[in-house]
Design an enzyme around this catalytic site. Sequence first.
Site, PDB file in Angstrom:
ATOM      1  N   ASP A  58       0.861  -1.491  -0.016  1.00  0.00           N
ATOM      2  CA  ASP A  58       0.026   0.070   0.275  1.00  0.00           C
ATOM      3  C   ASP A  58       0.839   1.680   0.192  1.00  0.00           C
ATOM      4  OD1 ASP A  58      -2.034   1.949   0.432  1.00  0.00           O
ATOM      5  OD2 ASP A  58      -2.337   1.054   1.884  1.00  0.00           O
ATOM      6  N   SER A 139       0.293  11.924 -16.073  1.00  0.00           N
ATOM      7  CA  SER A 139      -0.676  12.561 -16.893  1.00  0.00           C
ATOM      8  C   SER A 139      -0.905  13.497 -17.670  1.00  0.00           C
ATOM      9  CB  SER A 139      -2.033  12.394 -15.999  1.00  0.00           C
ATOM     10  OG  SER A 139      -3.347  12.461 -16.514  1.00  0.00           O
ATOM     11  N   TYR A 152      -7.470  14.995  -9.298  1.00  0.00           N
ATOM     12  CA  TYR A 152      -6.967  14.103  -9.797  1.00  0.00           C
ATOM     13  C   TYR A 152      -5.766  15.380 -10.023  1.00  0.00           C
ATOM     14  CZ  TYR A 152      -5.018  10.369 -13.080  1.00  0.00           C
ATOM     15  OH  TYR A 152      -4.282   9.890 -14.649  1.00  0.00           O
ATOM     16  N   LYS A 156      -1.407  14.875 -10.749  1.00  0.00           N
ATOM     17  CA  LYS A 156      -0.782  15.135 -11.013  1.00  0.00           C
ATOM     18  C   LYS A 156      -0.061  16.206 -11.813  1.00  0.00           C
ATOM     19  CE  LYS A 156      -1.739  10.233 -12.075  1.00  0.00           C
ATOM     20  NZ  LYS A 156      -1.059   9.517 -11.434  1.00  0.00           N
TER      21      LYS A 156
END
Length: 267
Positions: A58, A139, A152, A156
């Site tokens: 994890d 990304s 998100y 990134k």
Amino acid sequence: MTQRSIFITGGGSGIGRASAQLFAARGWFVGVADINEAGMQETLVGIAGEAKWAGRLDVRDRAAWDESLAAFAAAAGGRIDAVVNNAGIGTGGSLAELDPEEIDRCLDINLKGVLYGAQAAYPYLKATAPGSALVNMASAAGIAGSAGMSVYCATKFGVRAVSESLDAEWAPDRITVASVCPAFIDTPLLNGTGNRKSNEQIRDRVKAAGLEISPVSHVAEAVWEAVHGTKLDYFVGPTSRRMAFAKRWMPGKVRKQLRNSLRPLGQ
């Protein structure tokens, strides 16, 4: 000749699996880490020979990072030549509607996990430099911030910032640091909905927008190039490359397009 080794998080599927199998096919000792133990075993089935290792990790657990890297190094002959911070999740939707738990989980896995991984990997990569590499999976969402993807995108953008900072910080140690920035890649991430209050798959939104979905093998090749190359950012897919070009040379136009867009863009 000493066999080189690579440790890849999120190795139970998608980009992590494709990268592991590519490096293994090219002679590397490969380690995959994930919370998906069944997925990791499927990844290993696709790798011939014994130069492979899998362990549950994890990435939010800093102590677990030390344990996993130590176990992998022992299996790989005492060395780690490359680490790929690939584990990540998607989170989308209006910020006003996201549950705090969703925000925390995305930040912890996508960004804090990368920082923990870099910190834990540093002594191993320093020992095998020059020629060692840290590759962080960013990304297209780390190039331009899109509506409905604030959390998100934040992670990134952060991954790219971490990569740029460590590229400078680790330069005296001669450790290569790079980020890989895919756009829409054919992985299980596209099958998700982005958040708990949506029933529409990300894949369906991408297709409706007329955007391309690139094969996962393209990202694996970019990871290979990043480990062996000298660039800081590797853009994968037409959308990612166009966005990087436009953001650099036409930032005003990009902002206008994003402000007029009702649908989010990202990996």
